[in-house]
Design a protein around this motif. Structure first.
Motif, mmCIF file in Angstrom:
data_model
loop_
_atom_site.group_PDB
_atom_site.id
_atom_site.type_symbol
_atom_site.label_atom_id
_atom_site.label_comp_id
_atom_site.label_asym_id
_atom_site.label_seq_id
_atom_site.Cartn_x
_atom_site.Cartn_y
_atom_site.Cartn_z
ATOM 1 N N MET A 1 0.822 -1.211 0.000
ATOM 2 C CA MET A 1 0.000 0.000 0.000
ATOM 3 C C MET A 1 0.855 1.260 0.000
ATOM 4 S SD MET A 1 -3.215 -0.458 2.583
ATOM 5 C CE MET A 1 -4.641 -1.458 2.169
ATOM 6 N N GLY A 2 2.082 1.121 0.543
ATOM 7 C CA GLY A 2 2.969 2.279 0.612
ATOM 8 C C GLY A 2 3.376 2.669 2.011
ATOM 9 N N LEU A 3 2.965 1.901 3.037
ATOM 10 C CA LEU A 3 3.371 2.205 4.400
ATOM 11 C C LEU A 3 4.855 1.891 4.593
ATOM 12 C CD1 LEU A 3 0.534 0.916 6.788
ATOM 13 C CD2 LEU A 3 1.208 3.282 6.365
ATOM 14 N N ALA A 4 5.539 2.731 5.333
ATOM 15 C CA ALA A 4 6.953 2.495 5.633
ATOM 16 C C ALA A 4 7.091 1.264 6.510
ATOM 17 C CB ALA A 4 7.545 3.717 6.324
ATOM 18 N N ALA A 5 8.128 0.465 6.240
ATOM 19 C CA ALA A 5 8.330 -0.782 6.984
ATOM 20 C C ALA A 5 8.434 -0.527 8.480
ATOM 21 C CB ALA A 5 9.581 -1.491 6.474
ATOM 22 N N TYR A 6 9.112 0.576 8.875
ATOM 23 C CA TYR A 6 9.265 0.863 10.299
ATOM 24 C C TYR A 6 7.909 1.106 10.949
ATOM 25 C CZ TYR A 6 10.293 3.261 14.643
ATOM 26 O OH TYR A 6 10.316 3.609 15.968
ATOM 27 N N ASN A 7 7.036 1.825 10.263
ATOM 28 C CA ASN A 7 5.715 2.106 10.829
ATOM 29 C C ASN A 7 4.886 0.837 10.993
ATOM 30 O OD1 ASN A 7 6.011 4.873 11.153
ATOM 31 N ND2 ASN A 7 5.373 5.317 9.048
ATOM 32 N N ILE A 8 5.023 -0.098 10.027
ATOM 33 C CA ILE A 8 4.302 -1.370 10.143
ATOM 34 C C ILE A 8 4.788 -2.137 11.358
ATOM 35 C CG2 ILE A 8 3.843 -3.598 9.027
ATOM 36 C CD1 ILE A 8 4.209 -2.186 6.324
ATOM 37 N N ALA A 9 6.114 -2.257 11.490
ATOM 38 C CA ALA A 9 6.696 -3.051 12.572
ATOM 39 C C ALA A 9 6.412 -2.454 13.940
ATOM 40 C CB ALA A 9 8.210 -3.184 12.356
ATOM 41 N N SER A 10 6.333 -1.128 14.031
ATOM 42 C CA SER A 10 6.200 -0.488 15.336
ATOM 43 C C SER A 10 4.760 -0.268 15.772
ATOM 44 C CB SER A 10 6.932 0.863 15.330
ATOM 45 O OG SER A 10 6.336 1.733 14.366
ATOM 46 N N SER A 11 3.807 -0.381 14.845
ATOM 47 C CA SER A 11 2.420 -0.052 15.207
ATOM 48 C C SER A 11 1.533 -1.274 15.439
ATOM 49 C CB SER A 11 1.790 0.824 14.118
ATOM 50 O OG SER A 11 1.772 0.141 12.880
ATOM 51 N N ILE A 12 1.830 -2.395 14.810
ATOM 52 C CA ILE A 12 0.936 -3.565 14.896
ATOM 53 C C ILE A 12 1.210 -4.376 16.159
ATOM 54 C CG2 ILE A 12 0.334 -5.772 13.825
ATOM 55 C CD1 ILE A 12 0.735 -4.480 11.122
ATOM 56 N N ASN A 13 0.166 -4.650 16.895
ATOM 57 C CA ASN A 13 0.259 -5.526 18.069
ATOM 58 C C ASN A 13 -0.028 -6.985 17.707
ATOM 59 O OD1 ASN A 13 0.757 -3.286 19.593
ATOM 60 N ND2 ASN A 13 -1.297 -3.162 20.503
ATOM 61 N N ILE A 14 -1.095 -7.190 16.911
ATOM 62 C CA ILE A 14 -1.516 -8.561 16.620
ATOM 63 C C ILE A 14 -2.333 -8.575 15.325
ATOM 64 C CG2 ILE A 14 -3.726 -8.470 17.854
ATOM 65 C CD1 ILE A 14 -3.099 -11.261 18.975
ATOM 66 N N ILE A 15 -2.241 -9.670 14.579
ATOM 67 C CA ILE A 15 -3.039 -9.866 13.371
ATOM 68 C C ILE A 15 -3.816 -11.164 13.531
ATOM 69 C CG2 ILE A 15 -3.023 -10.161 10.862
ATOM 70 C CD1 ILE A 15 -0.323 -8.706 10.839
ATOM 71 N N ILE A 16 -5.118 -11.103 13.261
ATOM 72 C CA ILE A 16 -5.978 -12.286 13.373
ATOM 73 C C ILE A 16 -6.547 -12.589 11.998
ATOM 74 C CG2 ILE A 16 -8.016 -13.283 14.480
ATOM 75 C CD1 ILE A 16 -7.627 -11.222 16.748
ATOM 76 N N ALA A 17 -6.076 -13.661 11.362
ATOM 77 C CA ALA A 17 -6.667 -14.122 10.102
ATOM 78 C C ALA A 17 -7.740 -15.150 10.454
ATOM 79 C CB ALA A 17 -5.606 -14.740 9.207
ATOM 80 N N GLN A 18 -8.858 -15.111 9.746
ATOM 81 C CA GLN A 18 -9.941 -15.995 10.162
ATOM 82 C C GLN A 18 -10.831 -16.432 9.007
ATOM 83 O OE1 GLN A 18 -11.715 -12.640 12.719
ATOM 84 N NE2 GLN A 18 -13.538 -13.791 12.100
ATOM 85 N N ARG A 19 -11.553 -17.527 9.258
ATOM 86 C CA ARG A 19 -12.587 -18.047 8.372
ATOM 87 C C ARG A 19 -13.749 -18.509 9.248
ATOM 88 N NH1 ARG A 19 -9.046 -16.326 5.751
ATOM 89 N NH2 ARG A 19 -8.008 -17.185 3.904
ATOM 90 N N LEU A 20 -14.907 -18.656 8.627
ATOM 91 C CA LEU A 20 -16.049 -19.239 9.320
ATOM 92 C C LEU A 20 -16.323 -20.626 8.744
ATOM 93 C CD1 LEU A 20 -18.615 -16.321 9.781
ATOM 94 C CD2 LEU A 20 -17.275 -17.473 11.535
ATOM 95 N N ALA A 21 -16.412 -21.619 9.595
ATOM 96 C CA ALA A 21 -16.662 -22.997 9.175
ATOM 97 C C ALA A 21 -18.022 -23.453 9.688
ATOM 98 C CB ALA A 21 -15.569 -23.927 9.704
ATOM 99 N N ARG A 22 -18.737 -24.193 8.863
ATOM 100 C CA ARG A 22 -20.030 -24.740 9.290
ATOM 101 C C ARG A 22 -19.811 -25.866 10.296
ATOM 102 N NH1 ARG A 22 -22.691 -26.701 3.971
ATOM 103 N NH2 ARG A 22 -20.508 -27.249 3.580
#
Length: 565
Positions: A436-457
């Motif tokens: 997207m264009g975000l600086a690598a330092y800003n990505i590394a310093s701002s994110i606490n956690i990422i949750i990838a998910q799906r819904l299963a029947r």
């Protein structure tokens, strides 16, 4: 011999075995073609064969068991496969789905036209269940009289049945003008809406085609046929729905969007997003049902394992940083984030959200719906929030660099920011932000956690059955044989939909650590990041799904559907 060659299926068998003369058979075949009826029905109507004789002949000739319909009620038939146009055209009834095969009640098991048409309509393999013609005719008659709530006759939907189902004032004013002229259509639509709510459907699709009109419900993430109507009503359906949603009924060339609010019993209100789309055969209308009262915001019910839950709770306890939920549309991201907001929603916290649309109403939170048409974008809303002394901010979706930069700035200046992205995995989110264009330092310093998910029947607990796989097959699938007692598969019963009932989340939870931060700053690709995350103990979506298979919560087929093998 020439006469024999012109026939196939049941007709040929009857002539070969001398059950009927050539003249009798020609009479029946001709009448069946003229009246557009199956040959088996005409044979009984002309009294060339009794219903019992026909059934016994088919049983002996084709070596098939006879399915007894005498105790079958219309309510026991699978509603999602009851398409009235096909049922009436072929005198065939869907009985049940088993092992992804749709079984049809047929008095002529060689009726390939019926099997092919149902197969094409529902994208399923079909097979015949031999039944007695008299029993089949009786059951069909019951359906045609409207005894099944899923086959709705416009003139038979009584207003009394819907006395508690009304539009809210804002929709009622625009709808009142022509309601008396279209009373049957209005009752039909209200009935469909009520059935959708009762089935816990998330969407209703009103679809016109050249020869039929189809209504489908999305239940547990998948579409199911629910009802059919004469194609002649297509324009009246579209017009009525557009009036209810306050759309321009004279505009049929361009897509339109609107809303309907429906008042249910006990003062519950269902908010419906309405979308019209001009297609070849007319206008397709889709209703998205937004029932915030039906959503349970309990972190213990989402589907996290214990370690994933503690990681999420730890991230929510941070005073600043970003929590990102990722996955395709309809994967439950909003519910996951709102569950977190419900934990954070205290008198001491100023929480603001920008959404498109606001799907879950939560008292105590300042909820804003963005409106790009007037310039109120996610980025504009974020700037406004930062002037409102916020503690916690939720952005419905990070769609562009401007929104991403403002969200990162907020996360780095003492605010907790929650948002969503459309990526396939947790590590791909990091590279997506970089692209997207975000600086690598800003990505590394701002994110606490990422949750990838799906819904299963989830498998129906009442009818699920063991799936027979040997140790070698289980090992090839990545399942630990030593820890696995039994794997279950869908079966199907009257309490569920095709063997499934409800949904659960499947998660990949990635907390930021120093090693990942270093790799991000060095410009590592998603594959390198994924390897590092897995080495640090990341439970991937695939393995999380297989864990639920081993626990008997979901089927192996469902795990394969929602994750890469």
């Amino acid at each position: 011999m020439g006469g024999l060659q012109q026939y196939s299926g049941l007709a040929r068998s009857l002539l070969e075995t001398s059950q009927l003369t050539a003249k009798q058979l020609e009479q029946a075949v001709t009448q069946a073609a003229q009246e557009v009826k199956p040959l088996s029905r005409v044979l009984v109507e002309l009294q060339l064969l009794s219903s019992e004789q026909l059934t016994q002949f088919c049983k002996q000739t084709y070596h098939l068991p006879v399915f007894d319909l005498s105790n079958t009620q219309p309510s026991a038939l699978p509603p999602q496969y009851l398409s009235m146009d096909l049922i009436e055209r072929h005198c065939a009834l869907p009985l049940f789905l088993k092992n992804n095969i749709l079984y049809l009640a047929l008095s002529d098991p060689t009726n390939m036209a019926a099997l092919d048409d149902f197969s094409f309509r529902f994208n399923l393999i079909t097979d015949a269940q031999l039944v007695d013609e008299a029993q089949l005719a009786l059951l069909l008659k019951q359906l045609q009289k409207g005894e099944s709530s899923h086959l709705i006759d416009l003139e038979q939907v009584e207003t009394d049945d819907l006395h508690h189902l009304t539009l809210t004032d804002e929709n009622q004013q625009s709808s009142q003008g022509s309601q008396d002229d279209d009373a049957p259509i209005v009752r039909y639509i209200y009935k469909i809406m009520l059935e959708a709510v009762n089935c816990f459907a998330s969407d209703i699709h009103f679809e016109p085609y050249e020869r039929f009109y189809r209504i489908r419900f999305r239940i547990d993430g998948l579409l199911h046929d629910f009802a059919s109507a004469p194609i002649s009503y297509a324009n009246r359906f579209a017009a009525r729905l557009k009036v209810m949603a306050q759309l321009d009924i004279s505009e049929r060339r361009l897509p339109q969007d609107g809303r309907i609010k429906l008042q249910l019993p006990h003062h519950n209100t269902i908010d419906m997003r309405v979308s019209s789309l001009p297609i070849q055969a007319g206008e397709k209308i889709v209703l998205r049902l937004l029932d915030s009262s039906a959503i349970k915001l309990d972190i213990n019910q989402l589907g996290f394992n214990e370690q994933q839950k503690q990681l999420y709770l730890a991230a929510l306890n941070q005073s600043q940083g970003m929590i990102l939920a990722t996955g395709p549309t309809g994967s439950g991201k909003t519910v996951s984030l709102y569950t977190g907001l419900s934990i954070l929603n205290t008198v001491s916290a100023n929480i603001s959200t920008a959404e498109d649309p606001v799907e879950i109403i939560m008292p105590g939170i300042n909820q804003l719906q963005v409106n790009p048409k007037i310039g109120l974008s996610f980025a504009h809303a974020l700037r406004a929030f930062l002037r409102q002394d916020p503690d916690i901010i939720m952005v419905g979706e990070i769609r562009d660099l401007e929104t991403a930069e403002i969200a990162v700035k907020a996360a780095q200046t003492g605010h907790l920011v929650l948002s969503t992205l459309h990526t396939n995995s947790a590590t791909e989110t990091l590279t997506r932000l970089s692209n997207m264009g975000l600086a690598a330092y800003n990505i590394a310093s701002s994110i606490n956690i990422i949750i990838a998910q799906r819904l299963a029947r989830k498998l129906c607990p009442h009818c699920k059955k063991p799936e027979l796989l040997n140790a070698q097959q289980l090992t090839q699938l990545g399942i630990d044989v030593a820890d696995t007692q039994t794997i279950y598969q869908a079966n199907g019963c009257h309490l569920c939909t095709d063997g499934y009932k409800g949904r659960t989340g499947v998660y990949e939870v990635l907390p930021m650590n120093s090693e990942l931060a270093d790799l991000i700053i060095k410009g590592a690709d998603s594959l390198t990041l994924a390897r590092a995350a897995q080495a640090a103990g990341l439970l991937t979506l695939r393995h999380a799904a297989l864990n639920k298979v081993q626990a008997g919560i979901i089927s192996l087929a469902e795990a394969n559907r929602i994750t890469d093998k």
